[in-house]
Design a protein around this motif. Sequence first.
Motif, short mmCIF file in Angstrom:
data_model
loop_
_atom_site.label_atom_id
_atom_site.label_comp_id
_atom_site.label_asym_id
_atom_site.label_seq_id
_atom_site.Cartn_x
_atom_site.Cartn_y
_atom_site.Cartn_z
N SER A 1 40.08 52.24 37.72
CA SER A 1 41.46 51.88 37.69
C SER A 1 42.20 52.99 36.98
O SER A 1 41.48 53.18 35.70
CB SER A 1 41.76 50.55 37.25
N SER B 1 48.85 51.14 36.40
CA SER B 1 49.32 50.02 37.21
C SER B 1 51.02 49.91 36.81
O SER B 1 50.96 49.93 35.45
CB SER B 1 48.67 48.51 37.16
N SER C 1 49.06 49.58 41.93
CA SER C 1 47.67 49.67 41.10
C SER C 1 47.12 51.02 41.79
O SER C 1 46.91 51.05 42.89
CB SER C 1 47.00 48.59 41.23
#
Length: 163
Positions: A95, A98, A111
């Motif tokens: 990740s 976001s 995201s």
Amino acid sequence: MAEDFIIPVWTNKCEILGYKKAEDINEKIDTLHIVDIILVNKENKIFITKHEDSLWASAWTSSVNSTIRKDENPIESARRALTLDLGLYRYDLMSVKSGYYDFNGLKKIVSIFHVKSNDTPKVNSESIEGKWVSIQEIKEMINDEMLDPLFLVAFDSMKDFIS
């Protein structure tokens, strides 16, 4: 979007406003939470795609993106998209960022994920074209305005991961 899925509609503060059937979603009005994934291979090339049915149909975009469904988190959505849309099962998923974005009136919570894989993606649609490009080619495509705004946000967020 498949008609039997329930999709959360969001506020600009990243809170769920309510839910709609996928068939009732209007992407030009409803704020959706999507995952945007950039796939990078061992040669540090990026896999980009072009979708006939995209709002930016003439532009290239990220490797895959998907709308998050009810009771699904961004990681689950990213894994679903990688498997169903690109046929990838082995990858490192990270990740990156976001946030809420307004693309000239098209509102999205995005995201962004960086994915490394040595497997070859298999695009699961005849309406999607895909290709590997170098960082230099991406820079040229940016100058020639060949990339959609969603890709530009994701690419800018990932510069430290792909050099």
